[in-house]
Scaffold this motif. Structure first.
Motif, mmCIF file in Angstrom:
data_model
loop_
_atom_site.group_PDB
_atom_site.id
_atom_site.type_symbol
_atom_site.label_atom_id
_atom_site.label_comp_id
_atom_site.label_asym_id
_atom_site.label_seq_id
_atom_site.Cartn_x
_atom_site.Cartn_y
_atom_site.Cartn_z
ATOM 1 N N ARG A 49 0.810 -1.218 0.000
ATOM 2 C CA ARG A 49 0.000 0.000 0.000
ATOM 3 C C ARG A 49 0.843 1.268 0.000
ATOM 4 O O ARG A 49 0.426 2.298 -0.531
ATOM 5 C CB ARG A 49 -0.937 0.007 1.219
ATOM 6 C CG ARG A 49 -1.990 -1.089 1.205
ATOM 7 C CD ARG A 49 -2.981 -0.871 0.091
ATOM 8 N NE ARG A 49 -4.090 -1.825 0.142
ATOM 9 C CZ ARG A 49 -5.116 -1.824 -0.688
ATOM 10 N NH1 ARG A 49 -5.162 -0.924 -1.649
ATOM 11 N NH2 ARG A 49 -6.076 -2.713 -0.583
ATOM 12 N N VAL A 50 2.017 1.201 0.613
ATOM 13 C CA VAL A 50 2.855 2.395 0.604
ATOM 14 C C VAL A 50 3.348 2.703 -0.810
ATOM 15 O O VAL A 50 3.523 3.878 -1.177
ATOM 16 C CB VAL A 50 4.050 2.230 1.578
ATOM 17 C CG1 VAL A 50 5.078 1.239 1.047
ATOM 18 C CG2 VAL A 50 4.721 3.573 1.842
ATOM 19 N N GLU A 51 3.534 1.670 -1.620
ATOM 20 C CA GLU A 51 3.914 1.891 -3.009
ATOM 21 C C GLU A 51 2.787 2.578 -3.778
ATOM 22 O O GLU A 51 3.032 3.418 -4.649
ATOM 23 C CB GLU A 51 4.267 0.563 -3.688
ATOM 24 C CG GLU A 51 5.349 -0.241 -2.978
ATOM 25 C CD GLU A 51 6.721 0.417 -3.060
ATOM 26 O OE1 GLU A 51 6.858 1.406 -3.802
ATOM 27 O OE2 GLU A 51 7.644 -0.071 -2.375
ATOM 28 N N HIS A 52 1.548 2.228 -3.439
ATOM 29 C CA HIS A 52 0.403 2.905 -4.063
ATOM 30 C C HIS A 52 0.371 4.377 -3.649
ATOM 31 O O HIS A 52 0.088 5.257 -4.474
ATOM 32 C CB HIS A 52 -0.896 2.219 -3.670
ATOM 33 C CG HIS A 52 -0.978 0.789 -4.127
ATOM 34 N ND1 HIS A 52 -1.913 -0.103 -3.636
ATOM 35 C CD2 HIS A 52 -0.244 0.093 -5.025
ATOM 36 C CE1 HIS A 52 -1.750 -1.278 -4.221
ATOM 37 N NE2 HIS A 52 -0.746 -1.186 -5.066
ATOM 38 N N GLY A 53 0.633 4.644 -2.380
ATOM 39 C CA GLY A 53 0.652 6.033 -1.915
ATOM 40 C C GLY A 53 1.725 6.847 -2.601
ATOM 41 O O GLY A 53 1.508 8.002 -3.000
ATOM 42 N N ILE A 54 2.925 6.262 -2.767
ATOM 43 C CA ILE A 54 4.009 6.960 -3.460
ATOM 44 C C ILE A 54 3.654 7.175 -4.926
ATOM 45 O O ILE A 54 3.971 8.216 -5.518
ATOM 46 C CB ILE A 54 5.317 6.160 -3.311
ATOM 47 C CG1 ILE A 54 5.786 6.194 -1.861
ATOM 48 C CG2 ILE A 54 6.399 6.702 -4.234
ATOM 49 C CD1 ILE A 54 6.989 5.322 -1.572
ATOM 50 N N ALA A 55 2.969 6.189 -5.537
ATOM 51 C CA ALA A 55 2.554 6.345 -6.939
ATOM 52 C C ALA A 55 1.607 7.527 -7.099
ATOM 53 O O ALA A 55 1.687 8.268 -8.094
ATOM 54 C CB ALA A 55 1.894 5.063 -7.431
ATOM 55 N N HIS A 56 0.701 7.725 -6.134
ATOM 56 C CA HIS A 56 -0.207 8.878 -6.194
ATOM 57 C C HIS A 56 0.588 10.187 -6.096
ATOM 58 O O HIS A 56 0.236 11.184 -6.748
ATOM 59 C CB HIS A 56 -1.241 8.797 -5.078
ATOM 60 C CG HIS A 56 -2.285 7.749 -5.298
ATOM 61 N ND1 HIS A 56 -3.041 7.674 -6.441
ATOM 62 C CD2 HIS A 56 -2.707 6.724 -4.514
ATOM 63 C CE1 HIS A 56 -3.882 6.661 -6.366
ATOM 64 N NE2 HIS A 56 -3.699 6.065 -5.209
ATOM 65 N N LEU A 57 1.644 10.183 -5.293
ATOM 66 C CA LEU A 57 2.491 11.381 -5.219
ATOM 67 C C LEU A 57 3.172 11.642 -6.559
ATOM 68 O O LEU A 57 3.221 12.786 -7.027
ATOM 69 C CB LEU A 57 3.556 11.199 -4.133
ATOM 70 C CG LEU A 57 3.123 11.315 -2.674
ATOM 71 C CD1 LEU A 57 4.268 10.925 -1.753
ATOM 72 C CD2 LEU A 57 2.648 12.724 -2.349
ATOM 73 N N LYS A 58 3.685 10.585 -7.180
ATOM 74 C CA LYS A 58 4.413 10.752 -8.434
ATOM 75 C C LYS A 58 3.482 11.083 -9.601
ATOM 76 O O LYS A 58 3.954 11.438 -10.682
ATOM 77 C CB LYS A 58 5.204 9.474 -8.743
ATOM 78 C CG LYS A 58 6.308 9.158 -7.731
ATOM 79 C CD LYS A 58 7.399 10.192 -7.774
ATOM 80 C CE LYS A 58 8.534 9.845 -6.815
ATOM 81 N NZ LYS A 58 9.345 8.709 -7.261
ATOM 82 N N ASN A 59 2.156 10.942 -9.407
ATOM 83 C CA ASN A 59 1.226 11.389 -10.447
ATOM 84 C C ASN A 59 1.285 12.898 -10.637
ATOM 85 O O ASN A 59 0.869 13.408 -11.691
ATOM 86 C CB ASN A 59 -0.210 10.968 -10.100
ATOM 87 C CG ASN A 59 -0.464 9.501 -10.380
ATOM 88 O OD1 ASN A 59 0.243 8.884 -11.180
ATOM 89 N ND2 ASN A 59 -1.460 8.930 -9.729
ATOM 90 N N TRP A 60 1.768 13.613 -9.629
ATOM 91 C CA TRP A 60 1.990 15.052 -9.760
ATOM 92 C C TRP A 60 3.324 15.231 -10.495
ATOM 93 O O TRP A 60 4.378 14.833 -10.003
ATOM 94 C CB TRP A 60 2.014 15.714 -8.382
ATOM 95 C CG TRP A 60 0.681 15.685 -7.696
ATOM 96 C CD1 TRP A 60 0.013 14.593 -7.244
ATOM 97 C CD2 TRP A 60 -0.137 16.809 -7.389
ATOM 98 N NE1 TRP A 60 -1.177 14.959 -6.665
ATOM 99 C CE2 TRP A 60 -1.304 16.309 -6.737
ATOM 100 C CE3 TRP A 60 -0.012 18.186 -7.590
ATOM 101 C CZ2 TRP A 60 -2.330 17.159 -6.305
ATOM 102 C CZ3 TRP A 60 -1.026 19.025 -7.147
ATOM 103 C CH2 TRP A 60 -2.170 18.509 -6.518
ATOM 104 N N ARG A 61 3.264 15.817 -11.668
ATOM 105 C CA ARG A 61 4.402 15.821 -12.576
ATOM 106 C C ARG A 61 5.638 16.514 -12.004
ATOM 107 O O ARG A 61 6.757 16.224 -12.416
ATOM 108 C CB ARG A 61 4.011 16.509 -13.889
ATOM 109 C CG ARG A 61 2.992 15.741 -14.697
ATOM 110 C CD ARG A 61 3.572 14.460 -15.249
ATOM 111 N NE ARG A 61 4.688 14.710 -16.160
ATOM 112 C CZ ARG A 61 5.463 13.763 -16.669
ATOM 113 N NH1 ARG A 61 5.275 12.498 -16.318
ATOM 114 N NH2 ARG A 61 6.428 14.068 -17.507
#
Length: 300
Positions: A253-265
């Motif tokens: 789940r932490v990888e999912h949270g980081i992925a949401h952060l990286k969605n911000w260009r």
């Protein structure tokens, strides 16, 4: 149009309205203090009025963080000079960074508050480090090599992210050069002391944090150590793989949270000055966590 479309800013209109109400007075207060801090021939407030009001400054910053839009494009969009956009982003971004992540409607900002929140709610926390590529320092600088990541062999900075067991971002640390180890960064943030002296919580981590479990009374759970480096029995390989996969499934789940952060260009690769990357990371983490808790309340 910008406010009503979540795809442009990454935030709903309600969250943007809350941001205006929260940081608008802070921006106005700092703006007035800056005007009054220097010698003037005119009174404060005299002369031409700013062409970019605070709401537009906030929206320009949000679009810049969400899509990595250049200041030149934003200047054309808002009908102002490029320097005006640069100044606006430089003023609003630190205010967003200072807000911190929204753990709950009345809890925000510090790692200590996150640990206390996890202890009170009984939720499991998950920690991991994430790297953001940055420009290489100029030749001849004595600290040029400290930004090189040992894992990716690229110039980067590192931040520690804490999420709950649902992947919601609870904390994002200031950045460190990527040569800093994950476990060292966690110790420098005071995580060991907070867990050892704080409430009984469970924190999941990857192999980069092995060693924290013994220092925190078993509160940090990492993958099992491999007992056989060579010629391991078949029965041990099966048990080891099963334990490793079970741990990985819990902390994904932490990888999912980081992925949401990286969605911000702005975090896909930071092309600006390295001095601003820490504010950029914390500003985006605060915005994302605010939107996540708003979505959670709406779903109930």
């Amino acid at each position: 149009m910008i406010i009503s479309n979540r795809r442009i800013t990454g935030l709903t209109a309600d969250v943007i309205a809350e941001l205006v109400a929260e940081i608008g007075p802070l921006w106005h207060e700092r703006h007035q203090a800056r005007l009054a801090s220097r010698q003037r021939k005119r009174a404060v407030g005299a002369g031409a009025k700013p062409r970019l009001v605070f709401v537009d400054r906030l929206l320009a910053t949000l679009v810049h963080l969400r899509h990595g839009t250049t200041h030149d494009v934003l200047a054309c969009w808002f009908g102002v000079d490029r320097a005006t956009i640069t100044r606006a982003v430089g003023e609003v971004r630190p205010l967003l960074a200072e807000r911190g992540c929204t753990v709950s409607p009345d809890v925000r900002r510090s790692l200590a508050e996150v640990v206390d929140h996890l202890g009170v709610t009984g939720k499991t926390g998950i920690i991991d480090g994430t790297e953001i590529r940055v420009r290489r320092p100029a030749a001849g600088r004595k600290d040029r090599d400290k930004f090189i990541s040992g894992k990716n062999k690229q110039n980067a900075v590192k931040s520690m992210v804490v999420t709950d067991d649902a992947g919601r971002v609870l904390f994002c640390s200031p950045t460190k050069p990527a040569s800093c180890a994950d476990i060292t960064h966690a110790r420098q943030l005071g995580l060991v002391k907070l867990l050892a002296e704080g409430p009984a919580v469970e924190i999941l981590a990857d192999a980069g944090y092995q060693g924290l479990g013994a220092q925190t009374g078993g509160r940090v759970v990492t993958p099992p150590h491999r007992k056989f480096k060579k010629n391991a029995p078949d029965w041990y390989e099966e048990i080891y793989e099963r334990q490793r996969k079970a741990h990985s499934s819990r902390r994904i789940r932490v990888e999912h949270g980081i992925a949401h952060l990286k969605n911000w260009r702005a975090l896909a690769r930071h092309l600006g000055r390295r001095e601003h990357v820490s504010d950029t990371v914390q500003a985006i983490a605060g915005l994302l966590s605010h939107q996540q808790i708003t979505d959670l309340k709406s779903a109930r």
